[in-house]
Design a protein around this motif. Structure first.
Motif, PDB file in Angstrom:
ATOM      1  N   ARG A 122       0.825  -1.213   0.000  1.00 39.04           N
ATOM      2  CA  ARG A 122       0.000   0.000   0.000  1.00 39.04           C
ATOM      3  C   ARG A 122       0.860   1.264   0.000  1.00 39.04           C
ATOM      4  O   ARG A 122       0.528   2.250  -0.666  1.00 39.04           O
ATOM      5  CB  ARG A 122      -0.926   0.003   1.221  1.00 39.04           C
ATOM      6  N   ARG A 125       2.371   1.756  -3.457  1.00 37.90           N
ATOM      7  CA  ARG A 125       1.414   2.370  -4.387  1.00 37.90           C
ATOM      8  C   ARG A 125       1.292   3.870  -4.125  1.00 37.90           C
ATOM      9  O   ARG A 125       1.189   4.678  -5.062  1.00 37.90           O
ATOM     10  CB  ARG A 125       0.046   1.683  -4.264  1.00 37.90           C
ATOM     11  N   SER A 151      -4.928   6.431  -2.634  1.00 43.74           N
ATOM     12  CA  SER A 151      -3.947   5.747  -1.782  1.00 43.74           C
ATOM     13  C   SER A 151      -3.999   6.265  -0.354  1.00 43.74           C
ATOM     14  O   SER A 151      -3.848   5.494   0.604  1.00 43.74           O
ATOM     15  CB  SER A 151      -2.537   5.939  -2.353  1.00 43.74           C
ATOM     16  N   ASP A 154      -6.927   4.655   1.250  1.00 42.26           N
ATOM     17  CA  ASP A 154      -6.638   3.237   1.463  1.00 42.26           C
ATOM     18  C   ASP A 154      -5.727   3.040   2.668  1.00 42.26           C
ATOM     19  O   ASP A 154      -5.942   2.140   3.498  1.00 42.26           O
ATOM     20  CB  ASP A 154      -5.989   2.662   0.201  1.00 42.26           C
ATOM     21  N   LEU A 155      -4.711   3.861   2.803  1.00 40.59           N
ATOM     22  CA  LEU A 155      -3.794   3.746   3.941  1.00 40.59           C
ATOM     23  C   LEU A 155      -4.507   4.037   5.254  1.00 40.59           C
ATOM     24  O   LEU A 155      -4.299   3.347   6.262  1.00 40.59           O
ATOM     25  CB  LEU A 155      -2.622   4.711   3.763  1.00 40.59           C
TER      26      LEU A 155
END
Length: 280
Positions: A122, A125, A151, A154-155
């Motif tokens: 992750r 990315r 991203s 998502d993190l």
């Protein structure tokens, strides 16, 4: 004043232009040496005599082989030809990218925020998206800003240490600024790209040596516009001449010093690390 101007030769190792992540190396090194052409010829001749490789061009990898360790110890050691006459700047490229992203997107009072840099997918990315966002030359990715903020979300969903989550929360508020940066790169690219490593390394070398004339290995990124930026950023840069490394043994020495120190920095070898520390 002219008598106080030094002439140094420079080269780099681990430079892939504006590709900071997903590139073969994670550390960038810029080497500079202050030696005469005659001393550089003698240094390269001694390396050839000791290594005895038929290669046309000697590079750092020749010295980094285990069987040539004694040659590397001689070159970097206190009695060697470049000790006290060479300087290397090392840059951890992923950490550099994170710092640039924060500087570009977060206001000054909040820039001390930090983010971890790991090989977890992750984060990789996220770094790749950040690199794409901050590019100023082709190929430009029109979806780079979307990828950065996807991203970030998502993190933050995965659970993070509080400090990292706070930093990502600040970044999440910077979409307008990110879009502005990406649009400017498309329509009016700046003279200096924020993710370029070479130009600030040259500025750093000038700061280390004082007023200098630089002989540098040819790099296509050192365009007339970029050189003009360098002159403004480093007033002690008297001149910058680009050459083919094969034509100047001083540049060959700078290349070898940059390459060996860069690789040593990524290894666990106390003896070599201690020697390399004198150059960094």
């Amino acid at each position: 004043m002219a008598a106080d101007v030094r002439e140094i030769a420079c080269d780099e190792s681990g430079y892939e232009g504006q590709a900071i992540v997903n590139s073969p190396t994670t550390v960038f090194a810029h080497g500079s040496v202050h030696i005469s052409p005659e001393a550089a010829v003698d240094c390269m001749a001694e390396l050839r005599a000791r290594i005895r490789s038929p290669a046309t061009e000697y590079k750092a990898n020749h010295l980094l082989r285990d069987k040539h360790r004694d040659v590397l110890l001689w070159l970097l050691g206190p009695g060697g030809p470049v000790h006290g006459r060479a300087y290397v700047q090392l840059v951890d490229k992923p950490r550099f990218l994170v710092r640039v992203l924060l500087d570009q997107l977060i206001d000054a009072p909040e820039r001390e925020a930090t983010l971890p840099v790991t090989d977890e997918p992750r984060w990789r990315r996220f770094l790749a998206a950040a690199n794409a966002l901050l590019r100023t030359r082709e190929p430009l990715d029109p979806t780079a800003a979307d990828a950065v903020f996807w991203s970030i979300d998502d993190l933050r969903r995965g659970g993070l240490p509080p400090a990292a989550d706070e930093t990502l929360a600040l970044l999440a508020k910077s979409r307008a600024r990110a879009d502005e940066i990406h649009e400017r790169a498309r329509t009016d690219p700046p003279a200096f790209a924020p993710v370029d490593l070479l130009a600030p390394a040259i500025v750093n070398a000038v700061a280390h040596w004082g007023p200098v004339r630089i002989v540098h290995d040819f790099q296509s990124t050192l365009t007339p516009t970029r050189v003009a930026w360098l002159r403004a950023a480093a007033p002690d840069l008297v001149s910058l001449t680009l050459v083919d490394s094969n034509d100047d043994p001083r540049v060959q020495v700078a290349d070898i010093i940059a390459g060996t120190v860069r690789v040593i920095a990524s290894r666990t070898d106390p003896e070599l690390t201690a020697l390399a520390a004198a150059y960094v």
